[in-house]
Design a protein around this motif. Structure first.
Motif, short mmCIF file in Angstrom:
data_model
loop_
_atom_site.label_atom_id
_atom_site.label_comp_id
_atom_site.label_asym_id
_atom_site.label_seq_id
_atom_site.Cartn_x
_atom_site.Cartn_y
_atom_site.Cartn_z
N ASP A 66 20.76 -20.52 4.93
CA ASP A 66 19.40 -20.02 4.76
C ASP A 66 19.28 -19.22 3.47
N LYS A 67 18.19 -19.40 2.76
CA LYS A 67 17.92 -18.56 1.61
C LYS A 67 17.46 -17.20 2.10
N ILE A 68 18.05 -16.14 1.58
CA ILE A 68 17.71 -14.79 2.01
C ILE A 68 16.66 -14.20 1.08
N LEU A 69 15.60 -13.67 1.71
CA LEU A 69 14.48 -13.06 1.00
C LEU A 69 14.37 -11.61 1.40
N THR A 70 13.48 -10.88 0.75
CA THR A 70 13.23 -9.50 1.12
C THR A 70 11.76 -9.32 1.45
N GLU A 71 11.50 -8.45 2.41
CA GLU A 71 10.13 -8.09 2.78
C GLU A 71 10.13 -6.64 3.21
N GLY A 72 9.57 -5.77 2.38
CA GLY A 72 9.64 -4.35 2.68
C GLY A 72 11.09 -3.92 2.80
N MET A 73 11.42 -3.25 3.90
CA MET A 73 12.78 -2.74 4.08
C MET A 73 13.64 -3.66 4.93
N ARG A 74 13.29 -4.95 4.97
CA ARG A 74 14.06 -5.92 5.74
C ARG A 74 14.50 -7.10 4.87
N PHE A 75 15.67 -7.65 5.21
CA PHE A 75 16.05 -8.97 4.73
C PHE A 75 15.52 -9.98 5.73
N ARG A 76 14.97 -11.09 5.22
CA ARG A 76 14.48 -12.14 6.12
C ARG A 76 14.93 -13.50 5.58
N ASP A 77 14.97 -14.47 6.50
CA ASP A 77 15.26 -15.84 6.09
C ASP A 77 13.97 -16.64 6.05
N GLY A 78 14.08 -17.94 5.79
CA GLY A 78 12.89 -18.77 5.66
C GLY A 78 12.09 -18.91 6.93
N ASP A 79 12.71 -18.62 8.09
CA ASP A 79 12.00 -18.66 9.37
C ASP A 79 11.38 -17.31 9.71
N GLY A 80 11.50 -16.34 8.81
CA GLY A 80 10.92 -15.03 9.05
C GLY A 80 11.78 -14.11 9.89
N ARG A 81 13.00 -14.56 10.23
CA ARG A 81 13.87 -13.72 11.06
C ARG A 81 14.49 -12.59 10.24
N ILE A 82 14.67 -11.45 10.87
CA ILE A 82 15.40 -10.35 10.25
C ILE A 82 16.88 -10.73 10.16
N ARG A 83 17.49 -10.51 9.01
CA ARG A 83 18.90 -10.83 8.83
C ARG A 83 19.70 -9.55 8.60
N LEU A 84 20.85 -9.47 9.27
CA LEU A 84 21.78 -8.36 9.11
C LEU A 84 23.09 -8.89 8.54
N PHE A 85 23.74 -8.05 7.74
CA PHE A 85 24.95 -8.49 7.04
C PHE A 85 26.09 -7.51 7.27
N ASN A 86 27.23 -8.08 7.62
CA ASN A 86 28.45 -7.31 7.81
C ASN A 86 29.58 -8.00 7.08
N GLY A 87 30.32 -7.23 6.29
CA GLY A 87 31.40 -7.85 5.53
C GLY A 87 32.30 -6.83 4.87
N MET A 88 33.01 -7.30 3.86
CA MET A 88 33.98 -6.46 3.17
C MET A 88 33.85 -6.64 1.66
N ASN A 89 34.28 -5.63 0.95
CA ASN A 89 34.50 -5.74 -0.49
C ASN A 89 35.86 -6.41 -0.71
N ILE A 90 35.89 -7.41 -1.56
CA ILE A 90 37.16 -8.02 -1.97
C ILE A 90 37.19 -7.96 -3.48
N ASP A 91 38.11 -7.17 -4.01
CA ASP A 91 38.07 -6.85 -5.44
C ASP A 91 39.25 -7.42 -6.20
N ASP A 92 39.00 -7.63 -7.49
CA ASP A 92 40.08 -7.93 -8.43
C ASP A 92 39.89 -7.01 -9.63
N LYS A 93 40.56 -5.87 -9.58
CA LYS A 93 40.47 -4.89 -10.67
C LYS A 93 41.71 -4.93 -11.57
N LEU A 94 42.57 -5.91 -11.35
CA LEU A 94 43.77 -6.03 -12.16
C LEU A 94 43.43 -6.51 -13.56
N LEU A 95 44.31 -6.26 -14.50
CA LEU A 95 44.08 -6.64 -15.90
C LEU A 95 44.73 -8.00 -16.21
#
Length: 490
Positions: A2-31
């Motif tokens: 689904d394409k994620i959109l914004t509406e006010g203080m919510r993330f929504r998808d194309g069906d108008g549903r509120i979307r919540l996101f949970n995840g992690m930072n995965i970094d590459d700070k090495l040189l």
């Protein structure tokens, strides 16, 4: 995906549903990397999705992407291509983060990362190793201050301004990933820092901190003295609560406001305009100054392009307890961090944008469960606020570690209605969700373990994972709805 959109203080998808996101930072700070630091392969993404994670903040650096002016690291980019491909296959969104700490890695001297050496103009000031904690470079590192000063002035390197080259870099990434279904958005610059102006700010903070400790009615000075005598560090740290820290930090609100309005906001508008020349896709994440992580008020206005408000933007605050990156982190105080995030909630309301907490956590030992009560308090706070979250950070073996006992959790991925309440009772092993909807719809709920589900809708299984975890579809008619999920404690 689904394409994620914004509406006010919510993330929504194309069906108008509120979307919540949970995840992690995965970094590459090495040189000097030729490929992304971690091999995020098929096995990784299977486990990542099985734990209920649906977004990655992929922290990459300018140095690894553009090792010399105008020359991009194709082998490195090909490894990012592979990550995007698998992310799409497993329904995981990617937030591209242009990461920096102390502006640059300066050839491996110090604890910094970010810009390549050719873009780090230090005016002859030599980088130094820190003695106690890496942020010392922000406090008195002249090489750090100079590098930021030149960046904000858009001073030229090889005939082109630093910010102009930075915009070119983002255009390259937008051209490469702008049409990927896995693209969540663009986090333009991690924790921007004012540069040499910070010297005034830090001196003001020291004076105000001493004054507050000596005079504030919110501080029990007798308890401080007793704790010092007994060397009772947890009690001593708890004497300085979030309300006190905010009182101290508020003394530099005006100085940070000047940076936000004169330097950071024009930068955000400039880079966003460059990206929008390439693609209309991707949510632009507004961050905050490094100083705002500790409760200083953020003053950046919403992003505009050609005088018009950018339609796809969100806010990505960061905050940690003041003991982070030290051995004292085991004494972290959730109330103190929640006070910082409370100030960030004010920023969200002013901007009228949705929030994903871009960084929080910070425990470097994925086997240490002693700090989980602190983490659970923050996760519950994020849920109450309707915020997504990105834990800092991944260490290679986290998905098979005790850390998952805290991070892998039940939550609504997509909600076909407006939430009324959401609560996790870890002691009794229950998750309760109430929401109301104006029309029939399908909500999607991730359940982290074997559980019993009761609700007033039609439940079906979308996906099953090891350990009894499931992704559920809950179809309901218009009206008020409740979902209760019960599991045995792990």
């Amino acid at each position: 995906m689904d394409k994620i959109l914004t509406e006010g203080m919510r993330f929504r998808d194309g069906d108008g549903r509120i979307r919540l996101f949970n995840g992690m930072n995965i970094d590459d700070k090495l040189l000097g990397q030729r490929r992304f630091r971690y091999d995020l392969d098929e096995d990784f993404f299977k486990k990542y999705a099985a734990h209920g994670f649906n977004i990655i903040r992929l922290a990459i650096t300018w140095a690894n992407l553009e090792p010399s002016p105008g020359c991009y690291n194709e082998s490195y980019l090909e490894s990012i291509d592979g990550i995007f491909s698998l992310a799409e296959k497993y329904g995981v969104y990617i937030l591209i983060d242009m990461h920096q700490d102390l502006f640059s890695g300066y050839g491996g001297v110090g604890a910094g990362d970010g810009a390549p050496e050719w873009a780090s103009l230090t005016d002859g000031n030599t980088p130094k190793e820190h003695k106690f904690v890496w942020i010392e470079g922000y406090l008195w590192g002249k090489w750090v201050h100079s590098a930021f000063d030149h960046f904000w002035k858009n001073d030229k390197v090889c005939g082109r301004g630093l910010q102009d080259r930075f915009a070119d870099l983002w255009q390259m990434l937008a051209r490469r990933y702008g049409d990927s279904p896995a693209l969540f958005g663009f986090d333009l610059f991690n924790e921007p820092f004012p540069g040499s102006e910070s010297k005034r700010m830090f001196m003001s903070l020291v004076r105000c901190a001493l004054k507050e400790i000596m005079t504030s009615k919110k501080i029990d000075r007798r308890l401080i003295a007793k704790s010092l005598v007994k060397k009772d560090m947890p009690t001593l740290l708890d004497c300085v609560g979030g309300n006190v820290v905010r009182d101290i930090m508020s003394n530099i609100d005006a100085l940070v406001r000047e940076f936000d309005l004169k330097k950071y906001s024009p930068f955000l508008n400039k880079i966003t305009a460059a990206i929008r020349e390439i693609t209309p896709n991707g949510i632009i994440m507004i961050e905050q100054s490094f100083l705002c992580n500790g409760g200083v008020s953020q003053s950046v206005p919403p992003i505009t392009v050609n005088g018009e408000r950018e339609p796809l933007q969100c806010y990505g605050p960061h905050s940690y307890d003041m003991t982070v990156d030290t051995p004292l982190y085991k004494y972290a105080n959730a109330d103190r961090v929640k006070a910082f995030f409370g100030e960030m909630a004010n920023t969200q309301k002013r901007l009228d944008v949705p929030v994903i907490v871009g960084e929080w956590g910070g425990c470097s030992d994925n086997k240490d469960t002693s700090w989980f009560p602190h983490a659970f308090e923050l996760l519950d706070f994020f849920d109450d606020m309707g915020w997504g979250q990105l834990y800092w950070d991944y260490h290679g073996d986290d998905l098979d570690s005790p850390l998952m006992l805290m991070l892998s959790r039940t939550y609504p991925v997509a909600l076909a209605g407006e939430p009324v309440s959401m609560h996790t009772d870890r002691e009794n092993g229950t998750f309760n969700l109430k929401y109301r909807s104006d029309a029939p719809g399908e909500s999607i709920i991730y359940v982290h373990t074997q559980a019993d589900i009761s609700c007033d809708g039609e439940v079906s299984v979308i996906a099953e994972y090891d350990g009894g975890a499931k992704l559920l579809s809950v179809r309901t008619e218009a009206g008020e709805h409740s979902v209760e999920i019960r599991w045995k404690k792990r």
